[in-house]
Scaffold this active site. Sequence first.
Site, PDB file in Angstrom:
ATOM      1  N   GLN A 125       0.892  -1.158   0.000  1.00 25.55           N
ATOM      2  CA  GLN A 125       0.000   0.000   0.000  1.00 25.55           C
ATOM      3  C   GLN A 125       0.927   1.204   0.000  1.00 25.55           C
ATOM      4  O   GLN A 125       1.351   1.666   1.045  1.00 25.55           O
ATOM      5  CB  GLN A 125      -0.893  -0.017   1.248  1.00 25.55           C
ATOM      6  CG  GLN A 125      -1.704   1.253   1.476  1.00 25.55           C
ATOM      7  CD  GLN A 125      -2.862   1.383   0.498  1.00 25.55           C
ATOM      8  OE1 GLN A 125      -3.841   0.659   0.578  1.00 25.55           O
ATOM      9  NE2 GLN A 125      -2.736   2.313  -0.430  1.00 25.55           N
TER      10      GLN A 125
ATOM     11  N   PHE B 215       0.916   5.460  -3.963  1.00 28.62           N
ATOM     12  CA  PHE B 215       0.236   5.465  -5.243  1.00 28.62           C
ATOM     13  C   PHE B 215      -0.952   4.529  -5.327  1.00 28.62           C
ATOM     14  O   PHE B 215      -1.695   4.543  -6.285  1.00 28.62           O
ATOM     15  CB  PHE B 215       1.237   5.072  -6.333  1.00 28.62           C
ATOM     16  CG  PHE B 215       1.471   6.153  -7.324  1.00 28.62           C
ATOM     17  CD1 PHE B 215       0.510   7.115  -7.576  1.00 28.62           C
ATOM     18  CD2 PHE B 215       2.658   6.211  -8.029  1.00 28.62           C
ATOM     19  CE1 PHE B 215       0.730   8.115  -8.497  1.00 28.62           C
ATOM     20  CE2 PHE B 215       2.891   7.205  -8.951  1.00 28.62           C
ATOM     21  CZ  PHE B 215       1.916   8.160  -9.180  1.00 28.62           C
TER      22      PHE B 215
ATOM     23  N   ASP C 228      13.558   7.822  -6.053  1.00 29.79           N
ATOM     24  CA  ASP C 228      12.895   7.354  -4.823  1.00 29.79           C
ATOM     25  C   ASP C 228      13.588   6.105  -4.290  1.00 29.79           C
ATOM     26  O   ASP C 228      12.946   5.091  -3.994  1.00 29.79           O
ATOM     27  CB  ASP C 228      11.402   7.093  -5.069  1.00 29.79           C
ATOM     28  CG  ASP C 228      10.602   7.059  -3.757  1.00 29.79           C
ATOM     29  OD1 ASP C 228      11.164   7.441  -2.701  1.00 29.79           O
ATOM     30  OD2 ASP C 228       9.437   6.643  -3.775  1.00 29.79           O
TER      31      ASP C 228
HETATM   32  N1  ADP Z   1       6.913  -6.844  -8.715  1.00 28.82           N
HETATM   33  C1  ADP Z   1       6.681  -6.892  -7.413  1.00 28.82           C
HETATM   34  N2  ADP Z   1       6.781  -8.071  -6.739  1.00 28.82           N
HETATM   35  C2  ADP Z   1       6.527  -8.115  -5.430  1.00 28.82           C
HETATM   36  N3  ADP Z   1       6.177  -7.061  -4.685  1.00 28.82           N
HETATM   37  C3  ADP Z   1       6.075  -5.875  -5.271  1.00 28.82           C
HETATM   38  C4  ADP Z   1       6.304  -5.716  -6.665  1.00 28.82           C
HETATM   39  N4  ADP Z   1       6.132  -4.411  -6.984  1.00 28.82           N
HETATM   40  C5  ADP Z   1       5.798  -3.800  -5.839  1.00 28.82           C
HETATM   41  N5  ADP Z   1       5.753  -4.653  -4.801  1.00 28.82           N
HETATM   42  C6  ADP Z   1       5.452  -4.346  -3.392  1.00 28.82           C
HETATM   43  O1  ADP Z   1       4.524  -3.283  -3.324  1.00 28.82           O
HETATM   44  C7  ADP Z   1       5.110  -2.145  -2.673  1.00 28.82           C
HETATM   45  C8  ADP Z   1       4.605  -0.874  -3.331  1.00 28.82           C
HETATM   46  O2  ADP Z   1       4.956  -0.887  -4.702  1.00 28.82           O
HETATM   47  P1  ADP Z   1       5.658   0.365  -5.381  1.00 28.82           P
HETATM   48  O3  ADP Z   1       5.916   0.056  -6.822  1.00 28.82           O
HETATM   49  O4  ADP Z   1       6.847   0.724  -4.557  1.00 28.82           O
HETATM   50  O5  ADP Z   1       4.527   1.438  -5.305  1.00 28.82           O
HETATM   51  P2  ADP Z   1       4.316   2.768  -4.483  1.00 28.82           P
HETATM   52  O6  ADP Z   1       4.483   3.836  -5.495  1.00 28.82           O
HETATM   53  O7  ADP Z   1       2.930   2.637  -4.002  1.00 28.82           O
HETATM   54  O8  ADP Z   1       5.342   2.822  -3.378  1.00 28.82           O
HETATM   55  C9  ADP Z   1       6.620  -2.372  -2.775  1.00 28.82           C
HETATM   56  O9  ADP Z   1       7.302  -1.723  -1.703  1.00 28.82           O
HETATM   57  C10 ADP Z   1       6.717  -3.877  -2.676  1.00 28.82           C
HETATM   58  O10 ADP Z   1       6.637  -4.291  -1.332  1.00 28.82           O
HETATM   59 MG    MG Z   2       7.332   2.370  -3.382  1.00 28.71          MG
END
Ligand code: ADP
Ligand code: MG
Length: 383
Positions: free
Chosen positions: A39, A42, A161
């Site tokens: 969560q 975004f 980031d």
């Molecule tokens: N490809 C993936 N495989 C497993 N977990 C993921 C993946 N992409 C995102 N996550 C999990 O979801 C979280 C949030 O995703 P992220 O792309 O960082 O979005 P945000 O912009 O919401 O921070 C990450 O910190 C990770 O824990």
């Molecule tokens: Mg993130």
Amino acid sequence: MSSSTSAGGSSARFSPYENLKYPYCDEDSKYEKLAKIGQGTFGEVFKARCKKTKTVVAMKKVLMDNEKEGFPITALREIKILQLLDHVNVVSLKEICSSRSSNYNRYKSTFYLVFEFCEHDLAGLLSNISVTFTLAEIKQVMKQLMNGLFYIHSNKILHRDMKAANILITKQGVLKLADFGLARAYSVTSRQPNRYTNRVVTLWYRPPELLLGERNYSTPIDQWGAGCIMAEMWTRSPIMQGTTEQNQLTLIAQLCGSITPEVWPGVEKLELYNKIELPKGLKRKVKERLRFYIKDAYALDLLDRLLALDPSRRVNSDEALNHDFFWMDPEPAPLTPMLSRHTTSMFEYLAPPRRQAHPPVRNVPHPAPTKAPNPDQHFERTY
Ligand SMILES: Nc1ncnc2c1ncn2[C@@H]1O[C@H](COP(=O)(O)OP(=O)(O)O)[C@@H](O)[C@H]1O
Ligand SMILES: [Mg+2]
């Protein structure tokens, strides 16, 4: 469509998505959601499985904050950048899919970015005390992190980031840079200095040049974040947990020494240099204060160079990869044996709350940062 058509039509509602079919976009119903794993600022991230192929994926929901403006420009930017990048140490975007628009969702489709699934994120791994990294394993993590940064920087992309939650690790021990939600392309040679926003990077990982208002920044901003992450591999908790931008600069000065034109020529020209109270007369103590955690002299030396105040003197990813840290014994070693002892996924979202750093400003509203208790105060206690 002319304004008279949309205003004068008998249909009470006009949605840009109404009855639209997206021919290059599969329906989200081809996946079944298994669990919520993230969560972020975004939106939500789910672990899901393709019903047909049984492939496990991660689905990141695109937050449609302002439907009148159509598909969010920030998500478009993220997709464009992800489509450009193709490297083993960068998360791979498989496809975009969407829900069918119908009466049930008021004719608004939900869009998802579908990624290859990674079993862990580094924040989740670091917050689990039963996960321990040897020096050789830390070298393996840092080597892959630097390889990923070398690749994106060579492709003229700034991540903007860097933090442990945005570093994914598969169960085979392959590290992937993730979350390109704030990333942007940058230019190298321009007669005009760039005027990028400096309201990027989660506060605890934000480099001094951004905190001082620099808008013509470049790849060293990601290198600073990599330095913070490197230290965290030993301390297990973010090393500078500022509460405000001013406080973050104070913490930086306490660790890296006072910010002055002597150590950083030109800093006096930055917009906020004379507007912000900066602590004076502080000695640089990076090695001294981290020696308690980090016994390896090469590691301390590389860290010291990543946390250089002056961005022009901060080591880039190429220089970092050539540093003795990666070439002296013990050599980087695969993470697979260690990870095979941990069969459940570890994500920041599923870990006890502890590291809710102030997120950077994206152009979507985000929940107010929670003041989370920090159960792992080890670093602050003994530091
Ligand atoms: N490809 C993936 N495989 C497993 N977990 C993921 C993946 N992409 C995102 N996550 C999990 O979801 C979280 C949030 O995703 P992220 O792309 O960082 O979005 P945000 O912009 O919401 O921070 C990450 O910190 C990770 O824990
Ligand atoms: Mg993130």
